[in-house]
Write an enzyme that holds these catalytic residues in place. Structure first.
Site, PDB file in Angstrom:
ATOM      1  N   VAL A  11      49.744  33.036  43.329  1.00  0.00           N
ATOM      2  CA  VAL A  11      48.725  32.768  44.353  1.00  0.00           C
ATOM      3  C   VAL A  11      48.666  31.276  44.671  1.00  0.00           C
ATOM      4  CG1 VAL A  11      46.227  32.762  44.799  1.00  0.00           C
ATOM      5  CG2 VAL A  11      47.309  34.807  43.892  1.00  0.00           C
ATOM      6  N   ASP A  30      48.878  22.108  37.040  1.00  0.00           N
ATOM      7  CA  ASP A  30      49.133  23.192  36.081  1.00  0.00           C
ATOM      8  C   ASP A  30      49.300  22.567  34.704  1.00  0.00           C
ATOM      9  OD1 ASP A  30      50.358  26.335  36.697  1.00  0.00           O
ATOM     10  OD2 ASP A  30      50.456  25.500  34.657  1.00  0.00           O
ATOM     11  N   GLU A 154      52.340  39.765  46.575  1.00  0.00           N
ATOM     12  CA  GLU A 154      53.555  39.124  46.091  1.00  0.00           C
ATOM     13  C   GLU A 154      54.725  39.602  46.936  1.00  0.00           C
ATOM     14  OE1 GLU A 154      54.378  39.423  41.914  1.00  0.00           O
ATOM     15  OE2 GLU A 154      52.284  39.019  41.432  1.00  0.00           O
ATOM     16  N   LYS A 204      36.927  41.883  46.497  1.00  0.00           N
ATOM     17  CA  LYS A 204      38.291  41.790  45.943  1.00  0.00           C
ATOM     18  C   LYS A 204      38.595  42.980  45.021  1.00  0.00           C
ATOM     19  CE  LYS A 204      42.160  40.411  44.486  1.00  0.00           C
ATOM     20  NZ  LYS A 204      43.359  40.084  45.193  1.00  0.00           N
ATOM     21  N   ASN A 208      41.238  46.227  45.849  1.00  0.00           N
ATOM     22  CA  ASN A 208      42.382  46.603  45.009  1.00  0.00           C
ATOM     23  C   ASN A 208      42.208  47.999  44.420  1.00  0.00           C
ATOM     24  OD1 ASN A 208      43.855  44.352  45.513  1.00  0.00           O
ATOM     25  ND2 ASN A 208      43.769  43.484  43.464  1.00  0.00           N
ATOM     26  N   LEU A 250      50.807  54.750  51.749  1.00  0.00           N
ATOM     27  CA  LEU A 250      51.010  56.180  51.522  1.00  0.00           C
ATOM     28  C   LEU A 250      52.454  56.431  51.092  1.00  0.00           C
ATOM     29  CD1 LEU A 250      49.010  57.843  54.467  1.00  0.00           C
ATOM     30  CD2 LEU A 250      48.357  57.720  52.055  1.00  0.00           C
ATOM     31  N   GLY A 257      52.081  49.292  39.958  1.00  0.00           N
ATOM     32  CA  GLY A 257      52.140  48.345  38.837  1.00  0.00           C
ATOM     33  C   GLY A 257      51.821  46.951  39.320  1.00  0.00           C
ATOM     34  N   CYS A 260      48.163  42.951  39.317  1.00  0.00           N
ATOM     35  CA  CYS A 260      46.830  43.060  39.937  1.00  0.00           C
ATOM     36  C   CYS A 260      46.201  44.445  39.812  1.00  0.00           C
ATOM     37  CB  CYS A 260      46.924  42.659  41.399  1.00  0.00           C
ATOM     38  SG  CYS A 260      47.608  41.016  41.600  1.00  0.00           S
ATOM     39  N   ARG A 327      55.682  42.155  35.580  1.00  0.00           N
ATOM     40  CA  ARG A 327      54.459  42.450  34.835  1.00  0.00           C
ATOM     41  C   ARG A 327      53.946  43.841  35.196  1.00  0.00           C
ATOM     42  NH1 ARG A 327      50.949  37.305  36.219  1.00  0.00           N
ATOM     43  NH2 ARG A 327      52.176  37.502  38.132  1.00  0.00           N
TER      44      ARG A 327
HETATM   45  C1  UGA Z   1      48.055  43.644  45.553  1.00  0.00           C
HETATM   46  C2  UGA Z   1      47.286  43.771  46.872  1.00  0.00           C
HETATM   47  O1  UGA Z   1      48.053  44.533  47.797  1.00  0.00           O
HETATM   48  C3  UGA Z   1      47.000  42.375  47.468  1.00  0.00           C
HETATM   49  O2  UGA Z   1      46.190  42.525  48.625  1.00  0.00           O
HETATM   50  C4  UGA Z   1      46.246  41.557  46.427  1.00  0.00           C
HETATM   51  O3  UGA Z   1      46.005  40.226  46.896  1.00  0.00           O
HETATM   52  C5  UGA Z   1      47.081  41.466  45.156  1.00  0.00           C
HETATM   53  O4  UGA Z   1      47.325  42.802  44.656  1.00  0.00           O
HETATM   54  C6  UGA Z   1      46.298  40.682  44.137  1.00  0.00           C
HETATM   55  O5  UGA Z   1      45.231  41.151  43.714  1.00  0.00           O
HETATM   56  O6  UGA Z   1      46.655  39.525  43.849  1.00  0.00           O
HETATM   57  P1  UGA Z   1      50.594  43.140  44.894  1.00  0.00           P
HETATM   58  O7  UGA Z   1      50.164  43.371  43.476  1.00  0.00           O
HETATM   59  O8  UGA Z   1      51.420  41.959  45.211  1.00  0.00           O
HETATM   60  O9  UGA Z   1      49.306  43.050  45.855  1.00  0.00           O
HETATM   61  O10 UGA Z   1      51.430  44.420  45.333  1.00  0.00           O
HETATM   62  P2  UGA Z   1      51.280  45.652  46.339  1.00  0.00           P
HETATM   63  O11 UGA Z   1      52.173  45.448  47.475  1.00  0.00           O
HETATM   64  O12 UGA Z   1      49.864  45.942  46.633  1.00  0.00           O
HETATM   65  O13 UGA Z   1      51.881  46.818  45.426  1.00  0.00           O
HETATM   66  C7  UGA Z   1      51.284  47.151  44.165  1.00  0.00           C
HETATM   67  C8  UGA Z   1      51.992  48.337  43.540  1.00  0.00           C
HETATM   68  O14 UGA Z   1      51.767  49.526  44.290  1.00  0.00           O
HETATM   69  C9  UGA Z   1      53.514  48.198  43.455  1.00  0.00           C
HETATM   70  O15 UGA Z   1      53.959  48.708  42.226  1.00  0.00           O
HETATM   71  C10 UGA Z   1      54.020  49.013  44.628  1.00  0.00           C
HETATM   72  O16 UGA Z   1      55.340  49.478  44.483  1.00  0.00           O
HETATM   73  C11 UGA Z   1      53.004  50.153  44.623  1.00  0.00           C
HETATM   74  N1  UGA Z   1      52.873  50.817  45.944  1.00  0.00           N
HETATM   75  C12 UGA Z   1      52.382  50.139  47.010  1.00  0.00           C
HETATM   76  C13 UGA Z   1      53.217  52.161  46.064  1.00  0.00           C
HETATM   77  O17 UGA Z   1      53.658  52.818  45.102  1.00  0.00           O
HETATM   78  N2  UGA Z   1      53.045  52.765  47.281  1.00  0.00           N
HETATM   79  C14 UGA Z   1      52.563  52.103  48.366  1.00  0.00           C
HETATM   80  O18 UGA Z   1      52.429  52.742  49.441  1.00  0.00           O
HETATM   81  C15 UGA Z   1      52.229  50.759  48.221  1.00  0.00           C
END
Ligand code: UGA
Length: 432
Positions: A11, A30, A154, A204, A208, A250, A257, A260, A327
């Protein structure tokens, strides 16, 4: 503006680069000396899409790196972007790094009357802003503590930085809100929402948790499809066309995973228990997602049960595409479930091999390409949705001895094309 950002993770670093590119003077702090040394020398410690070029344009110009907190004395805004991992012994977020940073800020503050904004981007439990305020006001009552939750993903951090769905400013102070709005003057004002600090903190976690729930929901519908004969691709499309539901998040898969969703859903549950509030949907989501890793691992074991000493090829280790972050990666959790049963596991990921090595050690064979990974494998399993895997060259894959079966847990490969080359493809949410 002069901005100090505390924490150079997934971030803090993209935000620092983004604000510097907008013309602000940014200093990133840092405590990790080797990380700061690398950054000072133009080396990024993380992989993010499209970040390197921007970083090189601003580094050592209006973006600098340091281990010293003294830069807070020149800052108009200090942004907290340190990690809030899950506690070792509870569901709650561990706020150790937050309060260590607050302690350093207090220690390093020279002018005890200086007005500045202390904005928390780290994901923190509801009420943390109040605790921070109590501590810093003992040293300097002119500091304005604001909640500024971050929603960037990310892998798409810069894209989200420049074009977020919304900016939430949690503050009761007009002066502080105005300054933060100025910081985000590149964003349409109708995307900026000012709330109380506690509401911003909860927005927030609730966001999530909702997204995690949405993923778990579609994965459960996929299970339903597998038994009933409906097709999850059609069903997700059909659901998503309803604008009240929306077509995002979806995509079926092996579960969610990352650093977050797993920890934030747990923290949300922890907070709710403390308040005596029921959050059964979130509780079910957490359990269902953990069970899903086991279910996928068991499916893999089932597919291999008739083969002596089988060899498995795993494509994807990162928790999702576009990042090197492992992670709480579903891929890693699933591999851990069957690592004891098999000696021959090849793995490949375009970006995350180094991070995976720190977790899986020498229990798997690390390879350099899809085809090296697949060679002589009885089963090829896709666990991360990298574009590279969508474009598998089936003709080339055919040359890899033995591979006939592909378990595509992200439903990303071209099913019909694979079939044309004689592969047996097993998808999620389809009766196989
Ligand atoms: C998530 C949120 O999307 C961000 O808005 C938030 O800022 C961030 O956490 C955080 O709290 O810092 P991130 O962890 O980078 O972002 O990843 P995502 O793109 O949300 O995906 C999370 C997990 O869900 C991954 O394992 C991804 O493969 C899975 N996923 C996502 C699915 O299995 N299906 C989907 O349709 C979308």
């Amino acid at each position: 503006m002069n901005i100090a950002i505390i924490g150079t993770g997934y971030v803090g670093l993209p935000s620092g680069i983004g604000f510097a590119k907008l013309g602000h003077n940014v200093t990133c702090v840092d405590i990790n000396k080797s990380k700061i040394h690398s950054l000072q020398n133009g080396i990024l410690p993380i992989y993010e899409n499209n970040i390197e070029q921007l970083f090189l344009e601003v580094v050592n110009e209006n973006l600098t790196f340091t281990t010293s907190y003294s830069c807070i004395n020149e800052a108009d805004i200090v942004i907290l972007a340190v990690g809030t991992p899950q506690s070792n012994n509870s569901e709650k977020a561990d706020l150790k790094y937050i309060f260590e940073a607050i302690n350093e800020i207090c220690k390093n503050l020279r002018d005890k009357n200086k007005y500045f904004i202390l904005a928390t981007k780290s994901t923190v439990p509801v009420g943390t802003g109040d605790k921070i305020e109590q501590i810093v006001h003992k040293i300097n009552p002119n500091i304005e503590v604001v909640s500024l939750p971050e929603f960037l993903r990310e892998g798409y951090a810069l894209e989200d930085f420049y074009n977020p769905d919304r900016v939430i400013i949690g503050s009761n102070s007009d002066k502080a809100s105005k300054a933060i709005k100025e910081l985000y003057s590149h964003i349409d004002s109708d995307k900026i929402l000012i709330t109380t600090r506690k509401s911003a903190e909860l927005i927030k976690y609730a966001s999530n948790s909702f997204l995690a729930m949405k993923i778990h929901f579609i994965n459960e519908i996929a299970d339903f499809c597998e038994k009933s004969g409906a097709n999850i691709g059609d069903v997700a499309l059909g659901i998503g066309l309803d604008s009240r539901i929306g077509n995002k998040f979806l995509n079926v898969g092996p579960g969610f995973g990352g650093s977050c969703f797993p920890k934030d859903t747990l923290a949300m549950l922890g907070m709710a228990k403390e308040l005596g509030v029921g959050v059964s949907l979130i509780e079910t989501t957490i359990k269902g997602n953990n069970d899903r890793f086991k279910k996928i691992a068991n499916n893999i074991k089932d597919m291999l049960k008739d083969i002596d000493n089988p060899k498995i090829g795993i494509l994807g280790l990162a928790f999702k595409n576009g990042t090197d972050d492992c992670r709480q990666s579903p891929a890693i959790e699933i591999i851990k479930e069957f690592i004891k049963n098999y000696q021959n596991i090849n793995v490949y990921d375009p970006r995350a091999i180094n991070n995976a090595k720190g977790i899986l050690n020498d229990n798997v064979n690390y390879t350099n390409s899809i085809y090296e990974c697949a060679n002589e494998c009885d089963l090829l399993v896709i666990l991360t949705e990298w574009d590279e895997f969508k474009d598998i060259d089936f003709l080339k894959l055919k040359d890899c001895i033995k591979v006939k079966k592909i378990y595509d847990t992200r439903n990303i490969i071209n099913f019909n094309e694979a079939k044309k080359y004689g592969f047996d493809v097993i998808n999620i949410g389809v009766k196989n």
